[in-house]
Scaffold this motif. Structure first.
Motif, PDB file in Angstrom:
ATOM      1  N   GLY A 188       0.747  -1.185   0.053  1.00  0.00           N
ATOM      2  CA  GLY A 188      -0.019  -0.079   0.063  1.00  0.00           C
ATOM      3  C   GLY A 188       0.756   1.227  -0.050  1.00  0.00           C
ATOM      4  O   GLY A 188       1.775   1.463   0.683  1.00  0.00           O
ATOM      5  N   ARG A 190       0.296   5.478   0.547  1.00  0.00           N
ATOM      6  CA  ARG A 190      -1.035   6.431   0.578  1.00  0.00           C
ATOM      7  C   ARG A 190      -0.674   7.754  -0.280  1.00  0.00           C
ATOM      8  O   ARG A 190       0.314   8.221  -0.284  1.00  0.00           O
ATOM      9  N   ARG A 192      -2.318  11.462  -2.463  1.00  0.00           N
ATOM     10  CA  ARG A 192      -3.230  12.571  -2.351  1.00  0.00           C
ATOM     11  C   ARG A 192      -3.282  13.131  -3.726  1.00  0.00           C
ATOM     12  O   ARG A 192      -2.487  13.192  -4.417  1.00  0.00           O
ATOM     13  N   THR A 201      -7.391  11.876  -0.389  1.00  0.00           N
ATOM     14  CA  THR A 201      -6.432  10.802  -0.359  1.00  0.00           C
ATOM     15  C   THR A 201      -6.975   9.558  -0.474  1.00  0.00           C
ATOM     16  O   THR A 201      -8.103   9.464  -0.422  1.00  0.00           O
ATOM     17  N   ALA A 202      -6.073   8.711  -0.846  1.00  0.00           N
ATOM     18  CA  ALA A 202      -6.513   7.182  -0.968  1.00  0.00           C
ATOM     19  C   ALA A 202      -5.257   6.472  -1.118  1.00  0.00           C
ATOM     20  O   ALA A 202      -4.125   6.875  -0.830  1.00  0.00           O
ATOM     21  N   GLU A 203      -5.602   5.140  -1.359  1.00  0.00           N
ATOM     22  CA  GLU A 203      -4.347   3.968  -1.044  1.00  0.00           C
ATOM     23  C   GLU A 203      -4.091   3.544  -2.603  1.00  0.00           C
ATOM     24  O   GLU A 203      -4.890   2.807  -3.170  1.00  0.00           O
ATOM     25  N   HIS A 205      -1.130   0.944  -5.041  1.00  0.00           N
ATOM     26  CA  HIS A 205      -0.630  -0.066  -4.857  1.00  0.00           C
ATOM     27  C   HIS A 205       0.801  -0.181  -5.744  1.00  0.00           C
ATOM     28  O   HIS A 205       0.796  -0.038  -6.756  1.00  0.00           O
ATOM     29  N   PRO A 219      -5.542   4.283  -7.141  1.00  0.00           N
ATOM     30  CA  PRO A 219      -6.522   3.725  -6.036  1.00  0.00           C
ATOM     31  C   PRO A 219      -7.830   3.432  -6.795  1.00  0.00           C
ATOM     32  O   PRO A 219      -8.093   3.903  -7.954  1.00  0.00           O
ATOM     33  N   ALA A 278       4.624   9.642  -1.038  1.00  0.00           N
ATOM     34  CA  ALA A 278       3.333  10.266  -0.927  1.00  0.00           C
ATOM     35  C   ALA A 278       3.124  11.562  -0.631  1.00  0.00           C
ATOM     36  O   ALA A 278       2.143  12.373  -0.959  1.00  0.00           O
TER      37      ALA A 278
END
Length: 282
Positions: A188, A190, A192, A201-203, A205, A219, A278
């Motif tokens: 993951g 993080r 923005r 914001t989100a995750e 990969h 994401p 991030a």
């Protein structure tokens, strides 16, 4: 993993066949998922094929050259045809890998029927690979167990030591791949939205990309990701600015398919660019 010193080269080759079998089982699992009508990330399939191809190269070098150099001087005549066959099997495995990569490329491009075709190719690839590893262990290697004198075995083991570093390195990467279930999300990250004033914001990969590259998967929920041209810094350091945009600020159409940006491997040095941070999205 292989010990720092190879004591019995025939046992080592059998152990390598077990590693090959584990990779083939994963490829077969990917084929079954594709046959069920579900997608598998192309980078994940590509990574398995790449690691298997590289591992088979070292395995074939050890068996077809390092072992054969000494084995043909002590083996019984009936063993020669079996030894000759595995050399041809290794050459044929390279052709099947190329065929699988062609099918994977069509799948990446979204060509009609490409998923079903790739599933068939991978299934045949894994089945034939399994057949060859079983034959290799049951016949050529078995016929040398009693024929290879201890002093000859020591000479072969010395030759194997020259490639032991490559084996250890590849097996570490293989273990990393096999430890993650097929289709599981990568590490993951993080992120923005790059749009000024947006706090979304989100995750994302980090996932395997094609040809040994690193991929970033946007994401879920309509996020998009785009990358600028790599900036080459001192030595072999590459830095890539990667922008993420939330569904409210889609921006321009993404250049990459399925929300994944491939970051090229710095092949000359064998290293990868670091995953983007991030906080600065670079």
């Amino acid at each position: 993993m292989v010990d720092a010193e190879v004591h019995d080269p025939l046992e080592e080759l059998q152990r390598e066949n077990e590693v090959i079998e584990n990779l083939l089982l994963r490829i077969l699992e990917e084929a079954e998922i594709l046959k069920s009508g579900k997608n598998v990330a192309s980078g994940e399939i590509s990574e398995g094929l790449r690691l298997l191809d590289q591992y088979l190269d070292v395995h074939a070098q050890r068996l077809d050259k390092d072992l054969m150099t000494f084995a043909r001087g002590v083996a019984m005549p009936g063993c020669f045809p079996r030894l000759d066959r595995i050399v041809k099997d290794h050459e044929e495995a390279k052709r099947r890998t190329r065929e699988a990569r062609v099918a994977l490329q069509s799948y990446e491009q979204g060509i009609d029927g490409a998923r079903a075709h790739l599933a068939d190719v991978l299934e045949a690839f894994a089945s034939k690979g399994h057949e060859n590893t079983v034959y290799e262990g049951d016949y050529p290697l078995s016929c040398l167990v009693t024929a290879l004198p201890p002093e000859t075995s020591e000479h072969v083991a010395e030759r194997f030591e020259e490639s032991s570093g490559s084996v250890r390195d590849l097996e570490a990467h293989i273990q990393g791949l096999l430890s993650t279930p097929v289709g599981a999300p990568g590490a993951g990250l993080r992120v923005r939205c790059v749009e000024p004033g947006c706090s979304a914001t989100a995750e994302a990969h980090v996932v395997p990309g094609n040809r040994g590259r690193l991929g970033l998967q946007a994401p879920v929920g309509g996020w998009r990701v785009s990358a600028q041209a790599p900036e080459i810094r001192s030595g072999s350091v590459a830095r890539v600015r990667v922008d993420f945009r939330c569904p409210s600020h889609p921006g321009p159409e993404p250049d990459s398919s399925q929300g994944t940006v491939a970051l090229s491997t710095w092949a000359e040095e064998g290293g990868w660019p670091a995953p983007p941070n991030a906080s600065d999205r670079e």
